[in-house]
Enzyme design. Structure first.
Site, short mmCIF file in Angstrom:
data_model
loop_
_atom_site.label_atom_id
_atom_site.label_comp_id
_atom_site.label_asym_id
_atom_site.label_seq_id
_atom_site.Cartn_x
_atom_site.Cartn_y
_atom_site.Cartn_z
N LYS A 267 0.85 -1.20 0.00
CA LYS A 267 0.00 0.00 0.00
C LYS A 267 0.88 1.25 0.00
O LYS A 267 1.70 1.44 0.89
CB LYS A 267 -0.91 0.00 1.24
CG LYS A 267 -1.71 1.30 1.44
CD LYS A 267 -2.62 1.24 2.67
CE LYS A 267 -3.28 2.60 2.94
NZ LYS A 267 -4.13 2.61 4.15
N ASP A 272 -2.44 10.13 3.88
CA ASP A 272 -3.84 9.76 4.08
C ASP A 272 -4.51 10.77 4.99
O ASP A 272 -4.44 10.65 6.21
CB ASP A 272 -3.94 8.34 4.66
CG ASP A 272 -5.39 7.91 4.86
OD1 ASP A 272 -6.30 8.60 4.37
OD2 ASP A 272 -5.60 6.86 5.52
N LYS A 279 -9.80 12.88 8.61
CA LYS A 279 -9.32 12.40 9.90
C LYS A 279 -9.27 13.56 10.90
O LYS A 279 -9.13 14.71 10.49
CB LYS A 279 -7.91 11.83 9.74
CG LYS A 279 -7.86 10.47 9.06
CD LYS A 279 -6.45 9.91 9.07
CE LYS A 279 -6.39 8.56 8.38
NZ LYS A 279 -7.13 7.51 9.09
N ASP A 290 1.62 6.18 5.71
CA ASP A 290 0.64 5.28 5.13
C ASP A 290 1.15 4.61 3.84
O ASP A 290 0.42 3.87 3.19
CB ASP A 290 -0.68 6.02 4.88
CG ASP A 290 -1.90 5.12 5.01
OD1 ASP A 290 -1.77 4.01 5.57
OD2 ASP A 290 -2.98 5.51 4.52
N ASP A 349 -12.17 7.27 4.09
CA ASP A 349 -10.93 6.98 4.80
C ASP A 349 -10.55 5.49 4.73
O ASP A 349 -9.45 5.11 5.10
CB ASP A 349 -11.08 7.43 6.26
CG ASP A 349 -9.75 7.56 6.97
OD1 ASP A 349 -8.71 7.50 6.28
OD2 ASP A 349 -9.77 7.75 8.21
N GLU A 351 -9.53 3.85 2.30
CA GLU A 351 -9.04 3.97 0.92
C GLU A 351 -8.01 2.91 0.57
O GLU A 351 -7.84 2.58 -0.61
CB GLU A 351 -8.44 5.37 0.71
CG GLU A 351 -6.97 5.55 1.14
CD GLU A 351 -6.72 5.35 2.62
OE1 GLU A 351 -7.69 5.46 3.40
OE2 GLU A 351 -5.57 5.06 3.01
N ARG A 353 -7.88 -0.31 1.01
CA ARG A 353 -8.45 -1.50 0.36
C ARG A 353 -8.88 -1.19 -1.06
O ARG A 353 -8.91 -2.07 -1.91
CB ARG A 353 -9.60 -2.04 1.22
CG ARG A 353 -10.71 -1.06 1.45
CD ARG A 353 -11.60 -1.44 2.63
NE ARG A 353 -11.04 -1.04 3.92
CZ ARG A 353 -11.60 -1.31 5.08
NH1 ARG A 353 -12.72 -2.00 5.14
NH2 ARG A 353 -11.03 -0.92 6.21
N1 BES Z 1 -4.20 4.34 6.99
C1 BES Z 1 -5.35 4.12 7.76
C2 BES Z 1 -5.15 3.09 8.86
C3 BES Z 1 -4.40 3.55 10.07
C4 BES Z 1 -4.98 4.45 10.95
C5 BES Z 1 -3.18 3.03 10.37
C6 BES Z 1 -4.28 4.83 12.07
C7 BES Z 1 -2.50 3.39 11.50
C8 BES Z 1 -3.06 4.30 12.35
C9 BES Z 1 -6.48 3.63 6.88
O1 BES Z 1 -6.52 4.16 5.62
C10 BES Z 1 -7.74 4.05 7.57
O2 BES Z 1 -7.97 5.21 7.67
N2 BES Z 1 -8.53 3.09 8.01
C11 BES Z 1 -9.72 3.38 8.70
C12 BES Z 1 -10.76 2.39 8.24
C13 BES Z 1 -12.14 2.70 8.73
C14 BES Z 1 -12.65 3.97 8.08
C15 BES Z 1 -13.04 1.54 8.40
C16 BES Z 1 -9.46 3.23 10.19
O3 BES Z 1 -8.72 2.32 10.58
O4 BES Z 1 -9.94 4.06 10.94
ZN ZN Z 2 -4.78 4.75 4.83
MN MN Z 3 -7.56 6.00 5.53
#
Ligand code: BES
Ligand code: ZN
Ligand code: MN
Length: 495
Positions: A267, A272, A279, A290, A349, A351, A353
């Site tokens: 990825k 992000d 966020k 990210d 967010d 994104e 996947r």
């Molecule tokens: N890059 C983030 C995941 C992440 C968040 C990694 C904080 C490390 C610390 C990913 O893109 C994301 O934002 N995932 C969301 C998914 C949710 C919206 C279902 C998450 O984990 O909050």
């Molecule tokens: Zn992300």
């Molecule tokens: Mn995200």
């Protein structure tokens, strides 16, 4: 940093510092005992008086001991022998090397390869040593002015190995060096900020690495190529950004022509922000990390390029930014992935996947022996597992077991999460084939379930590295994980 062998007896070694271990209960290690005799019992005396640093990672620097050629002796605590596993071993090495940071030492003789480490013979110990030394001296200072950077003097570490045990150790050192190099690259890429480390920058780095390695090439698909391929999910994420997206392709051909390659997918979201599902502000800077999945995959290819094993490997890095914009994905938008399946973007967010699913579909064209995707995919994985193991999921038991065994070997740990059919329900959408989020419960798992819908034709595993790819707080920075695990996995495929 140069790391090499040495067969000198510790007391006779001409070096700026000798590093030797001491143990709880036993006291002196073999080398420490040799030094003790050379000093007429000085270390024994310290032991008796309770002055030795016995706890794991504690250190004591001694100066100008009689009978020893080196001016300094660094004693490092190794704890109890029955607790000395590879993880503890790494900590001890790191503590020893880091404690030389603020000294004038340029060279050291490291006598820690002799320690009895659970489940690690000499080969693995030597490899872990060189890998960990590289890790411990790593600094990210390319964006600091010279007078802000700390001086680092240590430039050569000799690993003490008795002359009669040297066979095969060359390749242990070589592997450790290659992994160290690959992990340092991954850390550099991770630590670089989003305004420098863009998708274009990642593609340039991949190209320059490939140019420097035998049997390796790198190219990148551009936005128009993605459009032709119908990568609607990836394209939807990049729409909010002013940076052009890339799908970076690195190919290493060390094996036979018709040998199925192993594909690594990383990825590569270079920042992000969450997009329209923005966020919260605190720690948002950390979302420059990210792209650590991408960094680890590129770092692994760097290590593989160095070691030239007889296998074929492909790295695929879908890379773009996730930004809010008038043209960005909106909650409720429905996009069509390269696989033809439609996705309702309930949260912009989620994104990662969306870019991974198209890269995974693209990987089918290689008819791979196995595909591993590596992604800082979910905060939920950090909540579930914390910062020690990566979350491991997948659809093939052999692949999963091989990854577990490589993780064990490389002390770069994983923990498997179930992606049972029952969880798939959470991805139901009223309007499209699936939603891109699965609700509050089991967030790491439903992300894995989402990816599993795009890997039915593949032997596939997924590593959620959200918890392990970087440290926060005072030591904020990329870790270089899971380069050791991925390199080990690939090397194991040639044995
Ligand atoms: N890059 C983030 C995941 C992440 C968040 C990694 C904080 C490390 C610390 C990913 O893109 C994301 O934002 N995932 C969301 C998914 C949710 C919206 C279902 C998450 O984990 O909050
Ligand atoms: Zn992300
Ligand atoms: Mn995200």
């Amino acid at each position: 940093m140069e790391i090499r062998f040495d067969t000198q007896v510790p007391s006779q070694a001409e070096t700026d510092c000798i590093i030797a271990g001491v143990l709880e209960e036993q006291g002196l290690s073999t080398s420490a005992e040799q030094l003790n005799q050379a000093t007429q019992g000085k270390l024994e005396e310290l032991f008796k008086n309770g002055d030795l640093p016995l706890k794991p990672g504690k250190t004591l620097m001694l100066h100008n001991l009689p009978g020893i050629k080196s001016r300094r002796l660094l004693l490092v605590g190794c704890g109890k022998v029955d607790k000395l596993n590879v993880t503890a071993y790494r900590k001890i090495i790191t503590a020893a090397i880091k404690s030389l940071d603020s000294t004038p030492c340029q060279s050291a003789l490291c006598c820690l390869a002799e320690l009895d480490v659970q489940g690690a013979g000499l080969y693995r110990r030597v490899r872990l040593l060189s890998e960990t030394i590289h890790d411990a001296v790593y600094r990210f200072e390319q964006l600091k002015s010279d007078d802000e950077a700390e001086p680092h003097n240590l430039n050569t570490v000799a690993v003490a190995i008795p002359a009669d045990q040297q066979t095969g150790m060359d390749s242990a050192l070589q592997e450790g060096n290659a992994i160290g190099l690959g992990a340092a690259l991954a850390r550099d890429l991770g630590n670089l900020p989003g305004n420098i480390c863009t998708p274009t920058y990642l593609a340039e780095q991949a190209a320059s690495i490939a140019a420097g390695c035998k049997n390796m090439t790198a190219t990148a698909l551009e936005q128009k190529d993605m459009e032709k391929l119908g990568m609607g999910a990836l394209l939807s994420v990049t729409r909010g950004s002013r940076q052009p997206p890339k799908l970076i392709i690195m190919e290493y051909k060390g094996g036979k022509k018709d040998q199925a390659p192993y594909v690594l997918v990383g990825k590569g979201i270079t920042f992000d922000s969450g997009g329209i599902s923005l966020k919260p502000g605190p720690a948002m800077d950390e979302m420059k990390f990210d792209m650590c999945g991408a960094a680890s995959v590129i770092g692994t290819l760097r290590a593989i390029g160095e070691l030239q094993p007889p296998i074929n490997v492909v790295a695929l890095v879908p890379s773009c930014e996730n930004m809010p914009d008038g043209d960005a994905n909106k909650p409720g938008d429905i996009v069509t992935s390269m696989s033809g399946q439609t996705i309702e973007v309930l949260n912009t967010d989620a994104e990662g996947r969306l870019i991974l699913c198209d890269a995974l579909t693209y990987s089918e064209k290689y008819q791979p022996a196995g595909v591993i995707d590596v992604a800082t995919l979910t905060g939920a994985c950090v909540i579930a597992l914390g910062k020690h193991p990566a979350g491991l999921m997948g659809n093939d038991d052999d692949l999963i077991n091989d990854i577990k065994s490589a993780a064990e070997q490389s002390a770069d740990r994983v923990w498997q999460l179930p992606i049972w059919e029952e969880y798939q329900e959470q991805l139901k959408s009223n309007f499209a084939d699936m939603a891109n989020i699965g609700g509050r419960e089991a967030g790491a798992i439903t992300a894995g379930c989402f990816l599993s819908r795009f890997t039915k034709k593949l032997k596939w595993a997924h590593l959620d590295i959200a918890g392990i790819a970087w440290d926060s707080g005072q030591n904020k920075g990329a870790t270089g994980r899971p380069v050791p695990l991925l390199t080990q996995y690939l090397l194991d495929r040639c044995r």
